[in-house]
Scaffold this motif. Sequence first.
Motif, mmCIF file in Angstrom:
data_model
loop_
_atom_site.group_PDB
_atom_site.id
_atom_site.type_symbol
_atom_site.label_atom_id
_atom_site.label_comp_id
_atom_site.label_asym_id
_atom_site.label_seq_id
_atom_site.Cartn_x
_atom_site.Cartn_y
_atom_site.Cartn_z
ATOM 1 N N VAL A 115 34.246 -56.564 87.947
ATOM 2 C CA VAL A 115 33.578 -56.553 89.258
ATOM 3 C C VAL A 115 34.194 -55.545 90.229
ATOM 4 O O VAL A 115 33.578 -55.193 91.236
ATOM 5 N N ALA A 116 35.429 -55.085 89.928
ATOM 6 C CA ALA A 116 36.167 -54.316 90.934
ATOM 7 C C ALA A 116 35.667 -52.879 91.078
ATOM 8 O O ALA A 116 35.419 -52.191 90.101
ATOM 9 N N ASP A 117 35.542 -52.449 92.331
ATOM 10 C CA ASP A 117 35.317 -51.030 92.622
ATOM 11 C C ASP A 117 36.654 -50.305 92.721
ATOM 12 O O ASP A 117 36.728 -49.091 92.615
ATOM 13 N N ALA A 118 37.722 -51.049 93.026
ATOM 14 C CA ALA A 118 39.054 -50.450 93.150
ATOM 15 C C ALA A 118 40.098 -51.509 92.828
ATOM 16 O O ALA A 118 39.832 -52.703 92.931
ATOM 17 N N VAL A 119 41.275 -51.043 92.427
ATOM 18 C CA VAL A 119 42.389 -51.943 92.151
ATOM 19 C C VAL A 119 43.453 -51.699 93.209
ATOM 20 O O VAL A 119 43.746 -50.547 93.553
ATOM 21 N N ALA A 120 44.015 -52.781 93.756
ATOM 22 C CA ALA A 120 45.013 -52.614 94.814
ATOM 23 C C ALA A 120 46.280 -53.376 94.475
ATOM 24 O O ALA A 120 46.245 -54.409 93.808
ATOM 25 N N ARG A 121 47.397 -52.827 94.936
ATOM 26 C CA ARG A 121 48.689 -53.507 94.787
ATOM 27 C C ARG A 121 49.237 -53.919 96.148
ATOM 28 O O ARG A 121 50.101 -54.766 96.244
ATOM 29 N N ASP A 122 48.785 -53.242 97.203
ATOM 30 C CA ASP A 122 49.285 -53.572 98.537
ATOM 31 C C ASP A 122 48.209 -53.311 99.585
ATOM 32 O O ASP A 122 47.093 -52.904 99.256
ATOM 33 N N VAL A 123 48.574 -53.533 100.844
ATOM 34 C CA VAL A 123 47.585 -53.424 101.918
ATOM 35 C C VAL A 123 47.058 -51.991 102.063
ATOM 36 O O VAL A 123 45.890 -51.772 102.398
ATOM 37 N N HIS A 124 47.906 -51.008 101.767
ATOM 38 C CA HIS A 124 47.467 -49.614 101.911
ATOM 39 C C HIS A 124 46.345 -49.303 100.921
ATOM 40 O O HIS A 124 45.389 -48.619 101.253
ATOM 41 N N ASP A 125 46.482 -49.826 99.698
ATOM 42 C CA ASP A 125 45.414 -49.635 98.710
ATOM 43 C C ASP A 125 44.106 -50.274 99.194
ATOM 44 O O ASP A 125 43.023 -49.745 98.952
ATOM 45 N N ILE A 126 44.222 -51.419 99.854
ATOM 46 C CA ILE A 126 43.008 -52.107 100.317
ATOM 47 C C ILE A 126 42.327 -51.275 101.410
ATOM 48 O O ILE A 126 41.110 -51.080 101.400
ATOM 49 N N VAL A 127 43.128 -50.755 102.332
ATOM 50 C CA VAL A 127 42.580 -49.927 103.411
ATOM 51 C C VAL A 127 41.909 -48.680 102.817
ATOM 52 O O VAL A 127 40.796 -48.298 103.217
ATOM 53 N N LEU A 128 42.565 -48.057 101.851
ATOM 54 C CA LEU A 128 41.985 -46.867 101.221
ATOM 55 C C LEU A 128 40.653 -47.209 100.559
ATOM 56 O O LEU A 128 39.665 -46.481 100.704
ATOM 57 N N ALA A 129 40.621 -48.339 99.865
ATOM 58 C CA ALA A 129 39.370 -48.740 99.211
ATOM 59 C C ALA A 129 38.285 -48.984 100.250
ATOM 60 O O ALA A 129 37.127 -48.589 100.070
ATOM 61 N N ALA A 130 38.659 -49.596 101.373
ATOM 62 C CA ALA A 130 37.682 -49.862 102.430
ATOM 63 C C ALA A 130 37.091 -48.563 102.960
ATOM 64 O O ALA A 130 35.934 -48.503 103.355
ATOM 65 N N ALA A 131 37.908 -47.508 102.965
ATOM 66 C CA ALA A 131 37.450 -46.215 103.467
ATOM 67 C C ALA A 131 36.805 -45.370 102.366
ATOM 68 O O ALA A 131 36.346 -44.258 102.624
ATOM 69 N N GLY A 132 36.806 -45.880 101.147
ATOM 70 C CA GLY A 132 36.238 -45.125 100.031
ATOM 71 C C GLY A 132 37.146 -44.020 99.532
ATOM 72 O O GLY A 132 36.684 -43.060 98.920
ATOM 73 N N VAL A 133 38.433 -44.151 99.796
ATOM 74 C CA VAL A 133 39.372 -43.100 99.383
ATOM 75 C C VAL A 133 40.069 -43.529 98.099
ATOM 76 O O VAL A 133 40.658 -44.610 98.022
ATOM 77 N N HIS A 134 39.991 -42.674 97.108
ATOM 78 C CA HIS A 134 40.581 -42.951 95.800
ATOM 79 C C HIS A 134 41.717 -41.960 95.589
ATOM 80 O O HIS A 134 41.479 -40.761 95.511
ATOM 81 N N VAL A 135 42.952 -42.457 95.561
ATOM 82 C CA VAL A 135 44.100 -41.564 95.373
ATOM 83 C C VAL A 135 44.654 -41.772 93.975
ATOM 84 O O VAL A 135 45.117 -42.870 93.654
ATOM 85 N N LYS A 136 44.566 -40.756 93.149
ATOM 86 C CA LYS A 136 45.108 -40.913 91.799
ATOM 87 C C LYS A 136 45.424 -39.564 91.179
ATOM 88 O O LYS A 136 44.600 -38.656 91.156
ATOM 89 N N ARG A 137 46.646 -39.458 90.692
ATOM 90 C CA ARG A 137 47.047 -38.248 89.978
ATOM 91 C C ARG A 137 46.130 -38.052 88.771
ATOM 92 O O ARG A 137 45.877 -38.991 88.034
ATOM 93 N N GLY A 138 45.630 -36.848 88.625
ATOM 94 C CA GLY A 138 44.769 -36.566 87.472
ATOM 95 C C GLY A 138 43.296 -36.856 87.725
ATOM 96 O O GLY A 138 42.457 -36.653 86.849
ATOM 97 N N ALA A 139 42.957 -37.303 88.938
ATOM 98 C CA ALA A 139 41.561 -37.673 89.233
ATOM 99 C C ALA A 139 40.597 -36.507 89.019
ATOM 100 O O ALA A 139 39.425 -36.718 88.695
ATOM 101 N N ILE A 140 41.096 -35.273 89.168
ATOM 102 C CA ILE A 140 40.195 -34.126 89.008
ATOM 103 C C ILE A 140 39.565 -34.077 87.614
ATOM 104 O O ILE A 140 38.488 -33.515 87.430
ATOM 105 N N HIS A 141 40.217 -34.730 86.661
ATOM 106 C CA HIS A 141 39.676 -34.729 85.299
ATOM 107 C C HIS A 141 38.647 -35.835 85.068
ATOM 108 O O HIS A 141 38.183 -36.015 83.946
ATOM 109 N N HIS A 142 38.324 -36.584 86.123
ATOM 110 C CA HIS A 142 37.376 -37.694 85.940
ATOM 111 C C HIS A 142 36.279 -37.694 86.996
ATOM 112 O O HIS A 142 35.784 -38.747 87.373
ATOM 113 N N LEU A 143 35.945 -36.517 87.506
ATOM 114 C CA LEU A 143 34.979 -36.475 88.608
ATOM 115 C C LEU A 143 33.618 -37.034 88.205
ATOM 116 O O LEU A 143 32.936 -37.667 89.006
#
Length: 471
Positions: free
Chosen positions: A141-169
Amino acid sequence: MTDTHVALVGFMGAGKSTLAWQAAQQTGRGYVDVDSDLEGLIGPIGTYFDEHGEPAFRAVEEVAVTEALLRSAPSIVALGGGAVTSAATRELLAERAITVWLDADLETCWERARATDRPLARDRAEFERLYAERRPLYADVADAVARDVHDIVLAAAGVHVKRGAIHHLGELVPGDGATALVSDPHVAGIHGMDAQLSLGARLAQTHELPLGEEAKTLAALDRLWQELRLDRRGTLVALGGGCTTDATGFAAATYLRGIPWTPVPSSLVAQVDAAIGGKTAIDLPQGKNLVGAFHWPVRTIVDPALLETLPSEQRREGMAEVVKTGLLANEPLWELPDDELVRRCAAFKAAVCLRDPHDRGDRAMLNLGHTFAHALEAAAGYDGVSHGQAVALGLTAALRLSGRDIGQVEEILAPKPVRVDRDKAWAAMQRDKKAVGGELRLVLLGDAGPRLDVAVPAEDVRRALDALIAG
Ligand SMILES: NC(=O)c1ccc[n+]([C@@H]2O[C@H](COP(=O)([O-])OP(=O)(O)OC[C@H]3O[C@@H](n4cnc5c(N)ncnc54)[C@H](O)[C@@H]3O)[C@@H](O)[C@H]2O)c1
Ligand SMILES: [Zn+2]
């Protein structure tokens, strides 16, 4: 993004209630804890469980979740650990919320859960079995996985931070429609091929904007508008620094009266600042960013690995905004390794912008040091003093006026006074801030965080400005 619920799912004891509350505070959203709302209605969940059994509990839980997700004011909603076992709830989550899986390890969950009266946390073996059984449900069901509050805020803003993300556009750009990739010649030469390959069959066109601020001109926009062949289901993907993201975002805001866009910021400035918060703009001969739109990206894809090819002077430009962010957050974010530095700075800006998407209040804090910076840039005729240099200097002025030590900023950013005309700089500063009654209104730092609109006597401001100018 700015008007969708964020639903937190995850195993019991993962910390959903606490983090949902913190995320609500940071983003200015309402906070709903479905379990505690339910307890208000049916009494302690453990007792209800024992008396009526799990199916009866799931049925009332489903009603409570539905009610929470159908409310109109976007909120951070913490769901009970088993809520996702309901197919109706899963469907509603997909429709009505950004669903974030708060993933915590088994031990953490067990320690927390068994300390409370949770009906399903009475037997360790059963707890483990359930933990394993639920994981695929959360993942699904998840659109994003979070470990802390910062991850939740990023998900709320639609921001996905991940090393290597350019290879999965191809998978990360929302939807399955066509995309047009926009870049500058320099970034296209370094990272363009990776982006094209990973967009795969979804790539319909590629465009190049001119380098630097030339991208943010009407002429460049005119060309881009005319070249675009997307329909309204298409997505513009902006791969590059802040100039590329600002211009492409504005094209997305205007083309066909607005189509979705996804920045893939490649400079430090863009990863921590320009690509976050939904502001897009181009310049006029009369000044920077005079024409633009608020147009929140459908997703922002941040790959910190792209920074490895960034020239050191561009990195310094970004560090000025990183230091600004750390000062506002009251944490030395500049000391963090790249991936974490980018994640934390992006999350800080995302929270501020979610609280104030249209720049009518809190967002003004992001101007810390910037009134001085703009004055110096204007006095230099936007030539010879970079924005980062000017911000580094502006931060020292803001710190001095806040009665703070400037040692740290000097150590990290090593700002050097610039050679510009003092009177020109002062005139620009007054124009910018419309000095009222011999005072200017600035963002300063107080003990409890940033203070907006602080009235400062003009002669103090002028003295602080003069200290930034050489000769
Ligand atoms: N919209 C906003 O909220 C916002 C916020 C801050 C800044 N901005 C805008 O951002 C712009 C500045 O952004 P910028 O500093 O990124 O400028 P930029 O886009 O010109 O990029 C700087 C330089 O770095 C190069 N570059 C970018 N990524 C690279 C990489 N990974 N490897 C090698 N080279 C790379 C670019 O080709 C360019 O030459 C300004 O126009 C500013 O107004 C907007
Ligand atoms: Zn700035």
